[in-house]
Write an enzyme that holds these catalytic residues in place. Structure first.
Site, mmCIF file in Angstrom:
data_model
loop_
_atom_site.group_PDB
_atom_site.id
_atom_site.type_symbol
_atom_site.label_atom_id
_atom_site.label_comp_id
_atom_site.label_asym_id
_atom_site.label_seq_id
_atom_site.Cartn_x
_atom_site.Cartn_y
_atom_site.Cartn_z
ATOM 1 N N LYS A 256 -17.784 0.897 17.718
ATOM 2 C CA LYS A 256 -18.909 1.774 17.367
ATOM 3 C C LYS A 256 -19.582 2.253 18.649
ATOM 4 O O LYS A 256 -19.658 1.497 19.627
ATOM 5 C CB LYS A 256 -19.945 0.993 16.535
ATOM 6 C CG LYS A 256 -19.386 0.443 15.238
ATOM 7 C CD LYS A 256 -20.379 -0.463 14.497
ATOM 8 C CE LYS A 256 -19.704 -1.012 13.236
ATOM 9 N NZ LYS A 256 -20.501 -2.013 12.534
ATOM 10 N N LYS B 50 -12.992 -6.600 12.619
ATOM 11 C CA LYS B 50 -12.971 -5.956 11.300
ATOM 12 C C LYS B 50 -12.613 -7.032 10.271
ATOM 13 O O LYS B 50 -11.466 -7.474 10.188
ATOM 14 C CB LYS B 50 -11.953 -4.815 11.276
ATOM 15 C CG LYS B 50 -11.985 -4.048 9.979
ATOM 16 C CD LYS B 50 -11.159 -2.792 10.073
ATOM 17 C CE LYS B 50 -11.218 -1.950 8.823
ATOM 18 N NZ LYS B 50 -11.027 -2.647 7.561
ATOM 19 N N ASP C 9 0.818 -1.212 0.000
ATOM 20 C CA ASP C 9 0.000 0.000 0.000
ATOM 21 C C ASP C 9 0.853 1.264 0.000
ATOM 22 O O ASP C 9 0.548 2.229 -0.687
ATOM 23 C CB ASP C 9 -0.895 0.032 1.251
ATOM 24 C CG ASP C 9 -1.941 -1.050 1.196
ATOM 25 O OD1 ASP C 9 -2.023 -1.724 0.157
ATOM 26 O OD2 ASP C 9 -2.662 -1.222 2.190
ATOM 27 N N SER D 113 -17.087 4.816 4.653
ATOM 28 C CA SER D 113 -15.879 4.103 5.048
ATOM 29 C C SER D 113 -15.637 4.402 6.538
ATOM 30 O O SER D 113 -16.483 5.020 7.185
ATOM 31 C CB SER D 113 -14.774 4.633 4.151
ATOM 32 O OG SER D 113 -13.566 4.149 4.565
ATOM 33 N N GLU E 238 -19.794 -7.740 5.203
ATOM 34 C CA GLU E 238 -18.555 -8.051 4.491
ATOM 35 C C GLU E 238 -18.676 -9.440 3.871
ATOM 36 O O GLU E 238 -18.980 -10.411 4.573
ATOM 37 C CB GLU E 238 -17.401 -8.034 5.518
ATOM 38 C CG GLU E 238 -16.061 -7.767 4.922
ATOM 39 C CD GLU E 238 -15.792 -6.278 4.658
ATOM 40 O OE1 GLU E 238 -16.703 -5.437 4.822
ATOM 41 O OE2 GLU E 238 -14.646 -5.968 4.277
HETATM 42 S S1 IVH Z 1 -19.017 -0.696 9.745
HETATM 43 C C1 IVH Z 1 -20.845 3.236 8.466
HETATM 44 N N1 IVH Z 1 -18.139 -2.948 10.706
HETATM 45 O O1 IVH Z 1 -14.138 -1.953 6.895
HETATM 46 C C2 IVH Z 1 -19.889 2.171 8.905
HETATM 47 N N2 IVH Z 1 -17.192 -2.169 8.684
HETATM 48 O O2 IVH Z 1 -12.335 0.282 6.596
HETATM 49 C C3 IVH Z 1 -19.731 1.114 7.928
HETATM 50 N N3 IVH Z 1 -15.514 -3.678 7.745
HETATM 51 O O3 IVH Z 1 -15.936 -0.336 4.354
HETATM 52 C C4 IVH Z 1 -18.724 0.106 8.220
HETATM 53 N N4 IVH Z 1 -15.641 -5.231 9.284
HETATM 54 O O4 IVH Z 1 -15.936 -2.914 4.395
HETATM 55 C C5 IVH Z 1 -18.035 -2.049 9.729
HETATM 56 N N5 IVH Z 1 -17.497 -4.947 11.682
HETATM 57 C C6 IVH Z 1 -17.395 -4.060 10.686
HETATM 58 C C7 IVH Z 1 -16.512 -4.234 9.619
HETATM 59 C C8 IVH Z 1 -16.424 -3.259 8.649
HETATM 60 C C9 IVH Z 1 -15.060 -4.878 8.156
HETATM 61 C C10 IVH Z 1 -15.014 -2.984 6.548
HETATM 62 C C11 IVH Z 1 -16.073 -2.353 5.678
HETATM 63 C C12 IVH Z 1 -15.685 -0.900 5.616
HETATM 64 C C13 IVH Z 1 -14.229 -0.955 5.912
HETATM 65 C C14 IVH Z 1 -13.704 0.356 6.415
#
Ligand code: IVH
Length: 688
Positions: free
Chosen positions: A303, A129, A46, A95, A186
């Site tokens: 969150k 994540k 990256d 994101s 995901e």
């Molecule tokens: S919440 C409005 N929860 O991480 C919030 N995202 O780096 C939306 N991701 O685009 C995302 N695990 O593709 C959320 N437990 C999780 C997640 C998650 C993976 C990904 C998702 C997001 C990216 C951001």
């Protein structure tokens, strides 16, 4: 990354070196992004990718006249591909901001509490994540009606047919679902499924996939949903999108519970936690268990649980304030640096790489890692025999970080860059320019032949469809081509004997090769792999000299006197045409009937389109696509692939792209037919 002087963005007039550097950057980024997005085989980390994009952006910022609509700075970044229908997300798919250590996480919590002016946040929800790709699945009256990728957050791609093949995602929701419910989550490939897929490929002697994330992305974006079905994708739902007629949710934990009741797959590791210490414990435990989980994760998402507080905190243009991704630090492991060897790339570039005692790090075994160039080896001060620390950069690309000096005996010698190519010919390796790179300039070097042929056949050069990496390797291994001049003398009876070459593929390839003979001279010059001559350099030379023979016969001074050609390019072009091996290739191309004619030399054509950008869409009667583009460029204009506000005119032939026409109408761009185009070429003005 070391930068050449051509990268100096402070100059006012772009020098030919700078133009060449911009072209080279675009080419390099284009190749990496093709590997990443289309082949799902990333070849750089990256950080390196960001460096390339940053450098290109800086150069374009300093010289906006060099920006083209198809520059990666204008097109990369999750832009929805044209292969799948676009889907507008009614609730944007945002994101997440990142925290890379506990201090950054603490800073986030403090910022939130300040924003809430003293109100405390007593419940957070921690989730893993997942390392896959985000999708939105839409249910109406309980039935799955649409699935889309995130794309740029506002518009994604319609992948409904493929998502329907994922067993974990119900076609009908259970219980009493709301009238409309979008679940965000995901899509991922379980590690065991990924391993089995790779074991199967390896057993058949085929190329294996790099990691589950990219394989999942590639699998979801298949044109044929039967292929997706066979891949064994799965999903974790973690967020709501649009909901109509649903219950009044008060906490994120509630939403997860409801998603689960409706039959969607919700990960069991989510926890509602109160204190900061608990958040830290959750993160540490996730780091420890990371490689024991049956799916890949690359962090923890934290969150705010209370949806009322979430509303009060709001969102920024890109991410919600109420959530953050804690990204795991890349794992580092010690291993032995057995040797440093040199590999030769397609353009003769000699790249040192580390041969390592295999070590399991970041989820897979690493036995090799690039060391980029001589200066990097010196800066890192790694020597064969050293114990070195290794990690995966961007969690994909293996990287040697540093030596463990405590383990190094005092008399261990420094590594010295070899002065000859590792191929049996053993041509000299020379360090050129200021970019710290060494090159083997022997065009018949067997180690660079594949790369050169691939480059010759690539888009922007001779654009031979179906003549990619695998076919080229197969052909060179079987002696079907020995240099690029042989591409036009392929014995297709020999090709028919190769495995995987049925009559249709032979016919298609043969037609594609035949068709490529008519490419513009600029493309051919780019394909010849002349150092410092990128796509725009090729066009410039073709425009100025008008014929390959005139270019080949030009003295260095004549070359350097061409507008936009500096002494470095002039010397390089001159040297290329002085090499008998190269001239033999030129003769093979001539005998095959490859087009050597350029557009009319620029000097003879009035530059009526200078600074104007004209997009052509659909088929014209009297111009091929390349001819139309050349006609525009030879009059000083640009011919980008897409319409923007800056477009001067859109020329439409038969079957134009609907999106281009709509965009032109929206942006008030003039739309011309072929007669109007002809008039535009003559006068530079729009027909009245
Ligand atoms: S919440 C409005 N929860 O991480 C919030 N995202 O780096 C939306 N991701 O685009 C995302 N695990 O593709 C959320 N437990 C999780 C997640 C998650 C993976 C990904 C998702 C997001 C990216 C951001």
């Amino acid at each position: 990354m070391a930068k050449s002087s051509a990268s100096d963005p402070s100059a006012t007039e772009p020098s030919s070196e700078l133009v060449a550097r911009v072209a080279a950057l675009r080419e390099e980024i284009g190749e990496h992004s093709r590997r990443y997005y289309e082949l799902d085989e990333p070849s750089i980390g990256d950080a390196e990718w960001d460096d390339l994009i940053r450098e290109l952006r800086e150069l374009e910022d300093a010289h906006p006249e060099l920006i083209t609509a198809d520059s990666p700075t204008q097109t990369i970044g999750g832009a929805p591909s044209t292969a799948f229908a676009p889907v507008e997300h009614r609730v944007p798919m945002m994101s997440l901001d990142n925290a890379f250590d506990i201090d950054e996480l603490r800073g986030w919590v403090e910022r939130l509490e300040r924003r809430l002016e003293g109100r405390t946040i007593d419940r957070y929800i921690c989730e893993l994540k997942f390392d896959g790709l985000a999708v939105s699945v839409r249910y109406e009256n309980g039935r799955l009606v649409q699935a889309a990728t995130r794309g740029n957050g506002r518009v994604g791609e319609d992948v409904t047919d493929n998502v329907r093949t994922i067993a974990a995602i119900p076609h009908e929701l259970a219980g009493s679902p709301p009238a409309v419910l979008e679940a965000r989550g995901e899509v991922y490939l379980p590690i065991a499924t990924f391993d089995a897929l790779n074991a199967d490929l390896a057993a058949r002697g085929e190329k294996t996939y790099v990691n589950p994330r990219n394989t999942a992305a590639g699998s979801l974006r298949q044109k044929d949903s039967a292929i997706t079905a066979g891949r064994g994708l799965a999903m974790w739902a973690y967020q709501l999108g649009e909901v109509q007629g649903g219950p009044d949710f008060t906490s994120h934990a509630d939403t997860l519970a409801v998603l689960e009741e409706l039959g969607l797959p919700v990960n069991p590791e989510a926890r509602v936690l109160g204190s900061f210490a608990e958040l830290e414990d959750y993160i540490n435990s996730a780091i420890e268990r990371r490689h024991d989980l049956p799916y890949e994760i690359d962090g923890v998402v934290i969150k705010v649980d209370d949806l009322g507080l979430q509303r009060d905190l709001g969102v920024t243009s890109k991410a919600p304030r109420w959530a953050i991704a804690y990204k795991f630090p890349p794992e580092e492991k010690p291993t032995t640096l057995i040797d440093i060897q040199v590999s030769i790339g397609g353009k003769g570039k000699a790249t040192p790489f580390a041969v390592l005692e295999p070590v399991f790090v970041g989820g897979s075994t690493v036995a090799m890692a690039t060391l980029h160039n001589e200066d990097q080896v010196k800066v890192k001060d790694v020597r064969p025999g050293d114990t070195v620390m290794v990690r995966k950069a961007g969690d994909v690309i293996p990287e040697v970080l540093r030596p463990v000096l405590a383990d190094r005996p005092a008399d261990r010698p420094e590594w010295v860059f070899p002065d000859v190519c590792p191929c049996p010919v053993g041509h000299a390796l020379t360090r050129e320019g200021e970019d710290a790179a060494h090159y083997c300039r022997n065009v018949t070097c067997p180690l660079q032949l594949d790369g050169w042929i691939e480059h010759f056949a690539s888009r922007g050069a001779m654009d031979i469809e179906g003549f990619g990496e695998r076919t080229v390797r197969l052909f060179t291994e079987n002696g079907i081509v020995g240099d690029i001049g042989d591409v036009y003398a392929i014995d297709f009876d020999e090709v028919r004997k190769l495995e995987g070459f049925g009559e249709t593929s032979v016919q298609n390839l043969s037609a594609a090769i035949e068709e490529s003979k008519q490419r513009p001279l600029g493309n051919l010059l780019f394909g010849l792999n002349i150092r410092h001559v990128g796509g725009s350099g090729g066009e410039l030379l073709a425009g100025h000299f008008g014929h390959l023979d005139r270019l080949a016969a030009a003295t260095e001074e004549e070359l350097a006197s061409a507008d936009g050609v500096g002494p470095i390019v002039a010397a390089s072009v001159h040297a290329w045409f002085a090499d008998p091996g190269n001239l033999a290739i030129v003769e093979k191309l001539r005998a095959a009937g490859v087009n050597f004619d350029g557009p009319e030399p620029i000097a003879d054509v009035e530059q009526v389109l200078a600074g104007k950008s004209v997009v052509v869409s659909g088929s014209l009667t009297d111009f091929s696509r390349d001819e139309a583009a050349n006609a525009i460029k030879s009059r000083g204009g640009k011919s980008p692939g897409s319409v923007s506000k800056k477009t001067f005119a859109l020329v439409v032939g038969a079957d134009p792209g609907a999106s281009k026409v709509t965009k032109a109408e929206e942006a008030d761009v003039a739309i011309l037919d072929e007669a109007g185009f002809r008039q535009l070429l003559e006068t530079g003005e729009l027909p009245t």
